[in-house]
Every structure is written in C-alpha cells, then in structure tokens.
Design a protein around this motif. Structure first.
Motif, mmCIF file in Angstrom:
data_model
loop_
_atom_site.group_PDB
_atom_site.id
_atom_site.type_symbol
_atom_site.label_atom_id
_atom_site.label_comp_id
_atom_site.label_asym_id
_atom_site.label_seq_id
_atom_site.Cartn_x
_atom_site.Cartn_y
_atom_site.Cartn_z
ATOM 1 N N GLY A 1 0.806 -1.212 0.000
ATOM 2 C CA GLY A 1 0.000 0.000 0.000
ATOM 3 C C GLY A 1 0.841 1.264 0.000
ATOM 4 O O GLY A 1 2.040 1.247 0.306
ATOM 5 N N PRO A 2 0.227 2.393 -0.341
ATOM 6 C CA PRO A 2 0.971 3.651 -0.465
ATOM 7 C C PRO A 2 1.151 4.416 0.838
ATOM 8 O O PRO A 2 1.669 5.534 0.817
ATOM 9 N N GLY A 3 0.731 3.844 1.960
ATOM 10 C CA GLY A 3 0.836 4.572 3.219
ATOM 11 C C GLY A 3 -0.278 5.589 3.364
ATOM 12 O O GLY A 3 -1.243 5.614 2.596
ATOM 13 N N ALA A 4 -0.147 6.449 4.357
ATOM 14 C CA ALA A 4 -1.179 7.445 4.621
ATOM 15 C C ALA A 4 -1.318 8.401 3.444
ATOM 16 O O ALA A 4 -0.339 8.770 2.805
ATOM 17 N N ALA A 5 -2.564 8.788 3.190
ATOM 18 C CA ALA A 5 -2.851 9.713 2.091
ATOM 19 C C ALA A 5 -3.412 11.018 2.649
ATOM 20 O O ALA A 5 -4.236 11.014 3.570
ATOM 21 N N ARG A 6 -2.934 12.122 2.097
ATOM 22 C CA ARG A 6 -3.479 13.441 2.417
ATOM 23 C C ARG A 6 -4.225 13.951 1.188
ATOM 24 O O ARG A 6 -3.811 13.713 0.052
ATOM 25 N N PHE A 7 -5.314 14.678 1.424
ATOM 26 C CA PHE A 7 -6.134 15.166 0.326
ATOM 27 C C PHE A 7 -6.251 16.684 0.402
ATOM 28 O O PHE A 7 -6.449 17.249 1.472
ATOM 29 N N ALA A 8 -6.120 17.327 -0.747
ATOM 30 C CA ALA A 8 -6.192 18.781 -0.820
ATOM 31 C C ALA A 8 -7.081 19.200 -1.987
ATOM 32 O O ALA A 8 -7.259 18.449 -2.954
ATOM 33 N N ASP A 9 -7.626 20.411 -1.880
ATOM 34 C CA ASP A 9 -8.456 20.930 -2.970
ATOM 35 C C ASP A 9 -7.655 21.001 -4.260
ATOM 36 O O ASP A 9 -6.446 21.253 -4.258
ATOM 37 N N GLY A 10 -8.347 20.798 -5.369
ATOM 38 C CA GLY A 10 -7.730 20.935 -6.674
ATOM 39 C C GLY A 10 -7.948 22.328 -7.225
ATOM 40 O O GLY A 10 -7.598 23.330 -6.614
ATOM 41 N N ALA A 11 -8.595 22.418 -8.386
ATOM 42 C CA ALA A 11 -8.763 23.708 -9.054
ATOM 43 C C ALA A 11 -9.617 24.670 -8.238
ATOM 44 O O ALA A 11 -9.355 25.881 -8.218
ATOM 45 N N LEU A 12 -10.641 24.155 -7.556
ATOM 46 C CA LEU A 12 -11.534 24.982 -6.753
ATOM 47 C C LEU A 12 -11.692 24.381 -5.361
ATOM 48 O O LEU A 12 -11.683 23.155 -5.206
ATOM 49 N N SER A 13 -11.845 25.233 -4.359
ATOM 50 C CA SER A 13 -12.202 24.754 -3.028
ATOM 51 C C SER A 13 -13.662 24.317 -3.040
ATOM 52 O O SER A 13 -14.416 24.612 -3.984
ATOM 53 N N GLY A 14 -14.093 23.645 -1.971
ATOM 54 C CA GLY A 14 -15.490 23.242 -1.891
ATOM 55 C C GLY A 14 -16.435 24.429 -1.970
ATOM 56 O O GLY A 14 -17.462 24.388 -2.649
ATOM 57 N N GLU A 15 -16.083 25.521 -1.280
ATOM 58 C CA GLU A 15 -16.928 26.714 -1.297
ATOM 59 C C GLU A 15 -16.974 27.337 -2.687
ATOM 60 O O GLU A 15 -18.046 27.732 -3.168
ATOM 61 N N VAL B 1 -9.698 16.660 -6.665
ATOM 62 C CA VAL B 1 -9.026 16.630 -5.374
ATOM 63 C C VAL B 1 -7.656 16.000 -5.576
ATOM 64 O O VAL B 1 -7.536 15.026 -6.334
ATOM 65 N N ILE B 2 -6.642 16.545 -4.936
ATOM 66 C CA ILE B 2 -5.283 16.027 -5.074
ATOM 67 C C ILE B 2 -4.970 15.100 -3.903
ATOM 68 O O ILE B 2 -5.110 15.490 -2.737
ATOM 69 N N ALA B 3 -4.566 13.875 -4.214
ATOM 70 C CA ALA B 3 -4.133 12.908 -3.199
ATOM 71 C C ALA B 3 -2.613 12.830 -3.196
ATOM 72 O O ALA B 3 -1.992 12.702 -4.254
ATOM 73 N N GLN B 4 -2.029 12.902 -2.000
ATOM 74 C CA GLN B 4 -0.575 12.771 -1.828
ATOM 75 C C GLN B 4 -0.330 11.660 -0.823
ATOM 76 O O GLN B 4 -0.861 11.700 0.289
ATOM 77 N N THR B 5 0.445 10.655 -1.206
ATOM 78 C CA THR B 5 0.669 9.497 -0.346
ATOM 79 C C THR B 5 2.114 9.434 0.147
ATOM 80 O O THR B 5 3.002 10.081 -0.402
ATOM 81 N N GLU B 6 2.329 8.635 1.179
ATOM 82 C CA GLU B 6 3.667 8.513 1.758
ATOM 83 C C GLU B 6 4.612 7.759 0.842
ATOM 84 O O GLU B 6 5.798 8.095 0.734
#
Length: 425
Positions: A150-164, A191-196
């Motif tokens: 597995g890729p380890g812990a994943a962090r997620f961040a907004d992509g082109a637009l935030s939710g609002e 949404v951008i996923a970044q893994t360990e």
C-alpha cells in the motif's frame, strides 16, 4: 516491461498474436507482475471476470477532434496486418487494445490505444492468456505475483476549486438553467491525493475490484477507477448502454436505504436529470441500430456508497460500426456534459476552471472483430507521471433547475469515496 514492436513501412506494427486456453488463474489482479511501470498496467474487471494486461506491444497517441477517428483508423490497419492464432473464441481473446480518451477535444491529454504484450482474460469459466509481439513466442500460464504494498497514509487537498468555490460555481450554473441558457450541466471537481509511498496500480485495482465488484474496475495509461456506467458494449451484433443519472448517498442502514431508493425513484429533479441522459444515448445509438429497446422507467442501482437511477438501452446493430466508433458517437452524453451539448460544454469551460483530462471520457477495450466494452471514466483518478506519490481524483454531479449547491457538494464527496478508500493503507 515496455516492449514496442517495430512498425512496418506504413507505420503499422507487424504483430504476431497467440492466445492459449489456461486453467482458472484465480484473482486476475494478482497476476500483474511486480515492477511493471504504472502506465503499462491495464485492467477491465467486473465480478471477478474480465481482462488484465501489461507491457506495450504497440500504441497510438491521438489528439483533438480526430482523436477517436485516428485511433480507429490505426486499429483497423493493425488488425488487418496482424497474424493471430487463438484457442478461444470469446470477446477479448486474441488481439485486443485498451484505450482512454480525453473528455474535451482541446485537452492536452488527448487519447491512447495501447496493445499490451501480455493479456490474461476470464469469461464464463473459460480463461486464457494472449502474448503479442513481433514473433511467435511460448505462451505459459502466468504466475501469481507478490501482493502489492500500500501507499501509506494519504493526504487530500483541494484541486482547481475549493469546496466553497465549487458550490458557488454550481449556484451560477443553476441560475443559468433557470434563465433558459441550458437544460442541464454536469459540473466536475478535482481533489489532489498525496501518499507517503509510491502508488502501485495493482493495489488500487485489487481494492476497487473487491469493494465495488458490480462496477468495471479499469486501468489504462495511469487512469484508474471503478466505473458503474457502461457507455457502450458491442458484442456479436448487440449494442448495450447503461445510463446513470440521479444519485442519492447510502446510509449503511438497509431499511433506511430502501426508503431512500424509493424517494430517488420518485424524485422529479433526479428523474428529469435521468431523462436527459437516456434521451441523449438513445438518439446517438439509433442511427446505428435496426431496432432498440428504451425502457420507460429507470431502476435503482445499488452500489456500496451510493444509489443511482439506471436505464439499460439495448439495440441490434445495423452496420459494422466498431465499439470504439460507437463510443465516439455517444461522447459526450448528457450524463457527463449536459444538454444541449454545446451550451453545456460552454458552461463547463467557463465555470469548472479545470482540465478534466481523461476523466468522464470513454475508457475500455476492443478486439480485432470490433467488439468491446467502453465505460465512462468515473469514480477515478489519474496518476501523476512525474510523481508516483501523487494522484488527481475526480467527481461530478448533474445540475438541473432543482439542484441545491450544498447537496451537490455532498454528492461529489460520496462519489470520491471509492478512490479515497482504495488509497487508504
């Protein structure tokens, strides 16, 4: 693992294809060897059956408005020049190519058809392996590969637009619908996923295929997902398309979910959205069919995370149009763009602030006869070719006059859940 066959004098590769029947190999996703570059892994699995492959015996990359047509012309030449021997007479056996295509003609993501060097398939209790190269080679059954890590812990961040920002864009789209500028528009967000650790495509394919068995778990050129929507299947003269539009999130409580399914089936907002999508598919298929069956009412498709209004449109093929060309004629349907198509596409371009890439475009496979299956690349993400720990995830929602922006944001989150869960270590 990439091994491209040299092309002939007209730029067409001279392929030798050998398909051998093998004993049941078990979990198809576990047959993909360790260490295959992520872009060289392909899959198309549903309920345990389907196709997986690796390596690249040949490929074509296309772009612009001709991306489908150029790929189809290339495939016709490839199939004409190939030498094929097969012990199996089933769709997907023998020479096969996997493809994915950008949603928009001006996207730099373009399109690709990839002929793997090895394909393993299973259908109706019959399994096979196909080797494709420039010479006749031994064709042993594949071995089970080591389990992916597995890729380890994943962090997620907004992509082109935030939710609002995205809900504001949806509200803008609703105002345009009420003003009569468009009937329906499908709004996507990323949404951008970044893994360990690096993301192994085999990890994602295996988890998606296990968790969402009644969807099509796919991988083509680094695009990976589990789509519930069959854009078009062509098989021995029969054409099928599964249309999904209208969604409600599941709660996990069976009694409550049954009540929600009933409310979805009666929802005027969701029925309106669904009708647009069904009509666009039927209108696109009708010129290619001698007869068609378009059900008057949808059924409710139950998935682990959501429920959809669904309609299966079926037709009898009246010409020799391949599955890839049928996919071209259907794209973009109202389920991923809106209606009228041109007006909805203009709204998407002005409000999304996002290049969808190959998200919401056709993804699937076709064989030498033209039969094949093409889904819509939903519930999916694109691996970053420059950063193996990064992946862009996508989700979209159909917006009509009765849409509420906050509810649409919640729906998009539920549609992101399959990829979020698949990345979880």
């Amino acid at each position: 693992m990439t091994s491209l066959v040299a092309a002939g004098p007209l730029g067409i590769p001279d392929l030798v294809v050998r398909t051998t029947r093998i004993p049941d190999p078990g979990d198809l996703a576990r047959l993909i060897p360790d260490g295959v570059p992520s872009g060289d892994v392909v899959s198309w699995i549903r309920s345990g059956d389907g196709l997986v492959g690796w390596g690249r015996a040949a490929q074509i990359d296309t772009s612009g408005t001709q991306r489908f047509r150029d790929a189809a012309d290339w495939w016709q030449e490839v199939t004409t020049s190939a030498i094929c021997r097969s012990e199996v007479d089933l769709p997907g056996a023998g020479l096969v190519a996997f493809g994915s295509f950008a949603f928009a003609p001006d996207s730099p993501s373009g399109g690709s058809l990839i002929v793997p060097s090895t394909v393993v398939g299973r259908r109706g209790g019959i399994a096979w392996v196909t080797r494709i190269s420039d010479r006749l080679e031994p064709n042993p059954a594949p071995d089970v590969a080591p389990a992916p890590i597995g890729p380890g812990a994943a962090r997620f961040a907004d992509g082109a637009l935030s939710g609002e920002q995205w809900t504001q864009a949806v509200a803008h789209a609703v105002r345009g619908i009420l003003a009569g500028e468009v009937d329906k528009v499908v709004m996507a967000r990323d949404v951008i996923a970044q893994t360990e650790a690096p993301i192994d495509p085999r990890w994602l394919i295996g988890r998606l295929a296990a968790r969402y068995a009644n969807t099509w778990s796919f991988a083509v050129d680094g695009l990976i997902g589990a789509t519930p929507e069959m854009l078009v299947r062509r098989e021995k003269g029969l054409v099928t398309s599964r249309v999904l539009a209208g969604t409600i999130q599941r709660t996990g409580d069976d009694t409550h979910d049954l009540a929600l399914a009933g409310s979805l089936a009666r929802s005027s907002k969701d029925l309106e959205e669904h009708e647009y999508a069904v009509r666009s598919v039927a209108d696109a298929l009708r010129p290619h069919c001698s007869s068609m069956n378009v059900p008057e009412s949808p059924f409710v498709l139950h998935l682990p995370n959501v429920m959809h209004l669904a309609t299966d449109v079926v037709g009898v093929l009246a010409d020799y149009t391949t599955s890839l060309t049928l996919a071209e004629s259907l794209h973009p349907s109202a389920a991923v763009c809106g209606t009228p198509t041109d007006a909805a596409a203009a709204v998407i371009a002005s409000l999304e602030h996002l290049d969808r890439g190959r998200y919401a475009g056709p993804v699937g496979w076709l064989d030498a006869s033209g039969d094949g299956e093409w889904g819509i690349a939903l519930r999916s993400g694109q691996l970053d070719p420059d950063d193996p720990t990064r992946m862009r995830l996508y989700a979209g929602c159909g917006i009509v006059a009765g849409s509420e922006p906050d509810a649409e944001l919640a729906e998009s989150e539920s549609k992101l859940l399959p990829m979020r869960e698949a990345l979880a270590d």
